[in-house]
Scaffold this active site. Structure first.
Site, short mmCIF file in Angstrom:
data_model
loop_
_atom_site.label_atom_id
_atom_site.label_comp_id
_atom_site.label_asym_id
_atom_site.label_seq_id
_atom_site.Cartn_x
_atom_site.Cartn_y
_atom_site.Cartn_z
N VAL A 145 -25.37 -30.51 -0.74
CA VAL A 145 -24.16 -31.29 -0.52
C VAL A 145 -23.38 -30.73 0.67
O VAL A 145 -23.47 -29.54 0.97
CB VAL A 145 -23.27 -31.30 -1.79
CG1 VAL A 145 -22.71 -29.90 -2.06
CG2 VAL A 145 -22.14 -32.32 -1.70
N HIS A 146 -22.66 -31.60 1.33
CA HIS A 146 -21.72 -31.20 2.39
C HIS A 146 -20.36 -31.74 1.97
O HIS A 146 -20.09 -32.92 2.09
CB HIS A 146 -22.15 -31.77 3.74
CG HIS A 146 -21.25 -31.36 4.88
ND1 HIS A 146 -21.27 -31.98 6.10
CD2 HIS A 146 -20.31 -30.37 4.97
CE1 HIS A 146 -20.37 -31.41 6.90
NE2 HIS A 146 -19.79 -30.43 6.23
N ILE A 147 -19.52 -30.85 1.48
CA ILE A 147 -18.20 -31.23 0.97
C ILE A 147 -17.28 -31.61 2.12
O ILE A 147 -17.29 -30.99 3.19
CB ILE A 147 -17.59 -30.07 0.15
CG1 ILE A 147 -18.44 -29.79 -1.10
CG2 ILE A 147 -16.15 -30.37 -0.23
CD1 ILE A 147 -18.52 -30.94 -2.08
#
Length: 354
Positions: A145-147
């Site tokens: 994931v890339h927040i």
């Protein structure tokens, strides 16, 4: 004396066996990875080859991931494979997630899927898949994931809190798989209170140091990148580190930020064998994704057209991981593989030979 020598020999043999069984896994935000002159794929591959498997964030197109796999193959003399998610993001700006791995060390098993974010909490919905370590025949699940960075920590907190529900979803989607790893760029240090909801289920492997490059050579700013594993996991961590790639490549931070990334990768060396249950993917919990399982049945494949990318002249069968990852503007359909070959298209590199 003989007993001592034999004892030492046994210990050395066991150490060698443990080292051989270890799987090397990494995660790296490669800052807008795409095919462009300023991106140094040779330098990226020189670093990436230190692991058997790499999760990539900020991937801008599948062609860039293919170029990285090709360069890794060239540098190591070993075949590397890859797969990518579809582009995710609420606005016109979108990113993809990618996985790249060495074929003689890791194999894609099944379950490539983008999370169905019913509450629309994530700016970029996480992506996951199940793999097999060929060193010890154990299975592991990687979610990446890339927040959202946003304007403040408050903008990121809602996504971090939502990772607790996502973690529960991962456990339901990949039942029997004890080795689930959530990795990526969280834009939040592991000390933030936002992690409290996930804290009962998972733990970060990197607790100190920093992973983003500052403007000063040799100094790093924030610990935003990490790998989380279940608190019940039996994974044996041999080592985990923020890899100082500018120092390794002999680059200044300015040079690294310009040609490689403003993030350093996280590298994990671990023994996964104790959590090697094969499990199975619960298909009812899977959500629509632009990457489909490479294990789809040939019967289903016979009823769906071959998809080609008119920009790259690459085609994908329905059982290929990136079957639906081709952008609509570049998509072209064929009735069969022979039709695609006739039009001078080639099979995508992450498709298994039929």
């Amino acid at each position: 004396m003989l007993k001592l020598v034999l004892s030492i020999s046994v210990c050395l043999l066991l150490s060698c066996a443990n080292a051989f069984a270890a799987t090397k896994i990494g995660t790296w935000n490669l800052e807008h990875l795409s095919i462009r002159d300023t991106k140094d794929f040779k330098a990226i591959a020189k670093v990436a080859q230190k692991v058997d498997f790499l999760a990539v964030q900020e991937l801008m197109n599948e062609e860039a991931l293919g170029a990285l796999a090709k360069e890794l193959t060239r540098q190591t003399g070993k075949q590397w494979n890859f797969m990518a998610s579809h582009a995710v993001g609420r606005s016109s700006y979108k990113e993809m997630y990618g996985f790249v791995w060495r074929d003689d060390a890791v194999a894609y098993e099944d379950g490539a899927v983008t999370y169905l974010d019913r509450k629309d909490t994530f700016e970029r919905e996480p992506y996951s898949a199940r793999f097999k370590s060929l060193t010890d025949n154990s299975y592991f699940v990687v979610a990446t994931v890339h927040i959202l960075y946003g304007k403040s920590q408050a903008d990121r907190a809602s996504e971090i809190v939502a990772l607790s529900s996502y973690w529960s979803w991962l456990k339901e989607t990949y039942p029997g798989n004890n080795q689930i790893m959530l990795m990526g760029d969280f834009n939040t240090p592991p000390t933030s209170p936002a992690w409290d909801s996930l804290d009962s289920s998972a733990k970060p492997l990197v607790l100190s140091g920093a992973s983003t490059l500052s403007t000063t050579d040799g100094k790093f700013a924030n610990l935003y990148d990490n790998i989380f594993v279940s608190k019940d996991s039996t994974v044996k961590v041999n080592s985990v580190q923020v890899f100082n790639y500018p120092k390794y490549l002999g680059l200044t931070h300015a040079q690294g930020r310009s040609s490689v990334s403003d993030h350093a990768p996280i590298f994990l060396n671990a023994d996964l064998s104790k959590g090697g249950k094969s499990g199975s993917v619960v298909k009812a919990n899977q959500t629509p994704t632009k990457s489909t399982s490479a294990r789809a049945s040939n019967n289903n494949a016979a009823n769906v057209a071959i998809i080609g990318n008119r920009k790259t002249l690459v085609y994908h069968r329905p059982d290929c991981p990136s079957y639906n990852a081709v952008a609509e503007k570049n998509r072209v359909s064929f009735a069969s593989e022979s039709d695609a070959l006739t039009q001078h298209y080639r099979l995508a590199g992450n498709c298994k030979e039929a």
